[in-house]
Design a protein around this motif. Structure first.
Motif, PDB file in Angstrom:
ATOM      1  N   PRO A 115       0.837  -1.211   0.000  1.00 13.99           N
ATOM      2  CA  PRO A 115       0.000   0.000   0.000  1.00 13.99           C
ATOM      3  C   PRO A 115       0.868   1.256   0.000  1.00 13.99           C
ATOM      4  O   PRO A 115       2.045   1.225   0.390  1.00 13.99           O
ATOM      5  N   GLU A 116       0.278   2.330  -0.441  1.00 15.38           N
ATOM      6  CA  GLU A 116       1.013   3.599  -0.486  1.00 15.38           C
ATOM      7  C   GLU A 116       1.443   4.052   0.907  1.00 15.38           C
ATOM      8  O   GLU A 116       2.468   4.715   1.057  1.00 15.38           O
ATOM      9  N   ASP A 117       0.661   3.702   1.921  1.00 12.99           N
ATOM     10  CA  ASP A 117       0.981   4.139   3.283  1.00 12.99           C
ATOM     11  C   ASP A 117       1.799   3.103   4.058  1.00 12.99           C
ATOM     12  O   ASP A 117       1.829   3.114   5.279  1.00 12.99           O
ATOM     13  N   TRP A 118       2.509   2.219   3.362  1.00 15.87           N
ATOM     14  CA  TRP A 118       3.235   1.149   4.032  1.00 15.87           C
ATOM     15  C   TRP A 118       4.230   1.690   5.049  1.00 15.87           C
ATOM     16  O   TRP A 118       4.353   1.136   6.140  1.00 15.87           O
ATOM     17  N   LYS A 119       4.904   2.777   4.707  1.00 18.58           N
ATOM     18  CA  LYS A 119       5.911   3.336   5.610  1.00 18.58           C
ATOM     19  C   LYS A 119       5.241   3.899   6.871  1.00 18.58           C
ATOM     20  O   LYS A 119       5.764   3.722   7.979  1.00 18.58           O
ATOM     21  N   GLU A 120       4.097   4.539   6.733  1.00 20.00           N
ATOM     22  CA  GLU A 120       3.370   5.047   7.897  1.00 20.00           C
ATOM     23  C   GLU A 120       2.935   3.897   8.796  1.00 20.00           C
ATOM     24  O   GLU A 120       2.986   4.005  10.024  1.00 20.00           O
ATOM     25  N   GLN A 121       2.498   2.785   8.169  1.00 17.66           N
ATOM     26  CA  GLN A 121       2.116   1.619   8.970  1.00 17.66           C
ATOM     27  C   GLN A 121       3.318   1.040   9.719  1.00 17.66           C
ATOM     28  O   GLN A 121       3.196   0.636  10.874  1.00 17.66           O
ATOM     29  N   MET A 122       4.468   1.033   9.075  1.00 23.24           N
ATOM     30  CA  MET A 122       5.683   0.545   9.738  1.00 23.24           C
ATOM     31  C   MET A 122       6.104   1.495  10.870  1.00 23.24           C
ATOM     32  O   MET A 122       6.530   1.033  11.931  1.00 23.24           O
ATOM     33  N   ASN A 123       5.958   2.787  10.662  1.00 19.72           N
ATOM     34  CA  ASN A 123       6.262   3.747  11.728  1.00 19.72           C
ATOM     35  C   ASN A 123       5.319   3.566  12.915  1.00 19.72           C
ATOM     36  O   ASN A 123       5.740   3.683  14.070  1.00 19.72           O
ATOM     37  N   ARG A 124       4.054   3.274  12.640  1.00 18.87           N
ATOM     38  CA  ARG A 124       3.093   3.007  13.710  1.00 18.87           C
ATOM     39  C   ARG A 124       3.502   1.745  14.466  1.00 18.87           C
ATOM     40  O   ARG A 124       3.488   1.708  15.701  1.00 18.87           O
ATOM     41  N   TRP A 125       3.887   0.702  13.709  1.00 13.76           N
ATOM     42  CA  TRP A 125       4.347  -0.536  14.344  1.00 13.76           C
ATOM     43  C   TRP A 125       5.549  -0.236  15.240  1.00 13.76           C
ATOM     44  O   TRP A 125       5.620  -0.714  16.373  1.00 13.76           O
ATOM     45  N   ASP A 126       6.499   0.561  14.746  1.00 14.27           N
ATOM     46  CA  ASP A 126       7.687   0.908  15.526  1.00 14.27           C
ATOM     47  C   ASP A 126       7.312   1.606  16.829  1.00 14.27           C
ATOM     48  O   ASP A 126       7.862   1.296  17.889  1.00 14.27           O
ATOM     49  N   ARG A 127       6.384   2.550  16.769  1.00 11.72           N
ATOM     50  CA  ARG A 127       5.978   3.275  17.989  1.00 11.72           C
ATOM     51  C   ARG A 127       5.355   2.329  19.012  1.00 11.72           C
ATOM     52  O   ARG A 127       5.686   2.387  20.199  1.00 11.72           O
ATOM     53  N   PHE A 128       4.471   1.449  18.561  1.00 11.87           N
ATOM     54  CA  PHE A 128       3.878   0.464  19.477  1.00 11.87           C
ATOM     55  C   PHE A 128       4.959  -0.474  20.025  1.00 11.87           C
ATOM     56  O   PHE A 128       4.933  -0.872  21.194  1.00 11.87           O
ATOM     57  N   HIS A 129       5.901  -0.830  19.168  1.00 12.66           N
ATOM     58  CA  HIS A 129       6.971  -1.738  19.586  1.00 12.66           C
ATOM     59  C   HIS A 129       7.842  -1.106  20.675  1.00 12.66           C
ATOM     60  O   HIS A 129       8.233  -1.795  21.626  1.00 12.66           O
ATOM     61  N   TYR A 130       8.136   0.193  20.564  1.00 13.02           N
ATOM     62  CA  TYR A 130       8.914   0.871  21.613  1.00 13.02           C
ATOM     63  C   TYR A 130       8.199   0.758  22.959  1.00 13.02           C
ATOM     64  O   TYR A 130       8.831   0.513  23.999  1.00 13.02           O
ATOM     65  N   ILE A 131       6.903   0.937  22.963  1.00 16.52           N
ATOM     66  CA  ILE A 131       6.119   0.830  24.205  1.00 16.52           C
ATOM     67  C   ILE A 131       6.181  -0.600  24.733  1.00 16.52           C
ATOM     68  O   ILE A 131       6.375  -0.825  25.935  1.00 16.52           O
ATOM     69  N   ARG A 132       6.031  -1.564  23.827  1.00 15.31           N
ATOM     70  CA  ARG A 132       6.087  -2.969  24.251  1.00 15.31           C
ATOM     71  C   ARG A 132       7.469  -3.304  24.821  1.00 15.31           C
ATOM     72  O   ARG A 132       7.570  -4.000  25.835  1.00 15.31           O
ATOM     73  N   VAL A 133       8.524  -2.804  24.204  1.00 13.52           N
ATOM     74  CA  VAL A 133       9.875  -3.062  24.708  1.00 13.52           C
ATOM     75  C   VAL A 133      10.037  -2.485  26.115  1.00 13.52           C
ATOM     76  O   VAL A 133      10.579  -3.139  27.004  1.00 13.52           O
ATOM     77  N   ALA A 134       9.550  -1.274  26.324  1.00 15.16           N
ATOM     78  CA  ALA A 134       9.624  -0.680  27.667  1.00 15.16           C
ATOM     79  C   ALA A 134       8.871  -1.547  28.677  1.00 15.16           C
ATOM     80  O   ALA A 134       9.348  -1.767  29.801  1.00 15.16           O
ATOM     81  N   ASP A 135       7.738  -2.063  28.277  1.00 15.09           N
ATOM     82  CA  ASP A 135       6.919  -2.918  29.140  1.00 15.09           C
ATOM     83  C   ASP A 135       7.674  -4.198  29.515  1.00 15.09           C
ATOM     84  O   ASP A 135       7.728  -4.569  30.693  1.00 15.09           O
ATOM     85  N   ILE A 136       8.271  -4.862  28.536  1.00 17.23           N
ATOM     86  CA  ILE A 136       8.935  -6.130  28.857  1.00 17.23           C
ATOM     87  C   ILE A 136      10.271  -5.906  29.569  1.00 17.23           C
ATOM     88  O   ILE A 136      10.701  -6.776  30.327  1.00 17.23           O
ATOM     89  N   ILE A 137      10.910  -4.749  29.348  1.00 21.01           N
ATOM     90  CA  ILE A 137      12.104  -4.429  30.140  1.00 21.01           C
ATOM     91  C   ILE A 137      11.719  -4.293  31.610  1.00 21.01           C
ATOM     92  O   ILE A 137      12.410  -4.805  32.498  1.00 21.01           O
ATOM     93  N   ALA A 138      10.601  -3.627  31.870  1.00 17.82           N
ATOM     94  CA  ALA A 138      10.126  -3.495  33.256  1.00 17.82           C
ATOM     95  C   ALA A 138       9.805  -4.866  33.845  1.00 17.82           C
ATOM     96  O   ALA A 138      10.157  -5.154  34.998  1.00 17.82           O
ATOM     97  N   ALA A 139       9.168  -5.732  33.059  1.00 19.54           N
ATOM     98  CA  ALA A 139       8.854  -7.084  33.533  1.00 19.54           C
ATOM     99  C   ALA A 139      10.130  -7.846  33.875  1.00 19.54           C
ATOM    100  O   ALA A 139      10.208  -8.517  34.912  1.00 19.54           O
ATOM    101  N   PHE A 140      11.127  -7.743  33.021  1.00 20.68           N
ATOM    102  CA  PHE A 140      12.403  -8.413  33.258  1.00 20.68           C
ATOM    103  C   PHE A 140      13.083  -7.862  34.513  1.00 20.68           C
ATOM    104  O   PHE A 140      13.575  -8.630  35.342  1.00 20.68           O
ATOM    105  N   ALA A 141      13.092  -6.557  34.667  1.00 25.30           N
ATOM    106  CA  ALA A 141      13.725  -5.942  35.846  1.00 25.30           C
ATOM    107  C   ALA A 141      13.062  -6.425  37.136  1.00 25.30           C
ATOM    108  O   ALA A 141      13.742  -6.679  38.132  1.00 25.30           O
ATOM    109  N   LEU A 142      11.760  -6.584  37.118  1.00 22.61           N
ATOM    110  CA  LEU A 142      11.048  -7.085  38.300  1.00 22.61           C
ATOM    111  C   LEU A 142      11.441  -8.529  38.610  1.00 22.61           C
ATOM    112  O   LEU A 142      11.582  -8.892  39.781  1.00 22.61           O
ATOM    113  N   LEU A 143      11.627  -9.336  37.571  1.00 22.99           N
ATOM    114  CA  LEU A 143      12.073 -10.722  37.810  1.00 22.99           C
ATOM    115  C   LEU A 143      13.469 -10.741  38.435  1.00 22.99           C
ATOM    116  O   LEU A 143      13.725 -11.507  39.359  1.00 22.99           O
TER     117      LEU A 143
END
Length: 148
Positions: A115-143
């Motif tokens: 799709p023409e907006d493929w790059k925007e979709q990938m940027n959206r995925w990246d933003r969500f992924h940054y949040i998920r990474v922060a979440d699992i880093i916190a989970a790991f730190a607690l363990l």
């Protein structure tokens, strides 16, 4: 005494964090610097490859943390383990609702059929992924803190 389950769980979650951190901070930056066709092909291949493995890793981590919490319910650090489990569950829910739908589309695209907006979709995925990474880093730190 630290049990094998606690060590194995912490290592499994830690390696998962490392992979996801490397995707966010290293791999995606490399792909973004490539020509659009290479970027898109690399992301599609990565989506297929990691998309096949990560669901088992995420769910397996939740199960391992759940077993740890149940087995050591009345021991020091159980609250940290339970909180880590909740954060891992949040990461699974976030993945299913926000990241997987984008990834499922992306892994079928080619430079000729995207799709023409493929790059925007990938940027959206990246933003969500940054949040998920922060979440699992916190989970790991607690363990890790629960082991102390």
């Amino acid at each position: 005494m630290i049990s094998t389950l606690e060590v194995f769980t912490t290592v499994a979650v830690g390696v998962m964090v490392g992979v996801e951190f490397a995707v966010a901070v290293v791999l995606n930056r490399i792909l973004n610097a490539l020509p659009a066709e290479s970027d898109q092909l690399g992301r599609a291949h990565g989506g297929r490859m990691l998309g096949a493995v990560m669901p088992f890793w995420y769910i397996g981590s939740v199960v391992l943390v759940g077993i740890w919490a149940a087995a050591r319910w009345h021991h020091h650090g159980t609250g940290l383990v339970v909180t880590s489990g909740v954060l891992l569950i949040v990461s699974v829910i976030m993945s299913l609702l926000l990241l997987v739908p984008i990834n499922n589309r992306n892994k079928t695209w080619t430079p000729e059929k995207r799709p023409e907006d493929w790059k925007e979709q990938m940027n959206r995925w990246d933003r969500f992924h940054y949040i998920r990474v922060a979440d699992i880093i916190a989970a790991f730190a607690l363990l890790v803190a629960a082991l102390v």
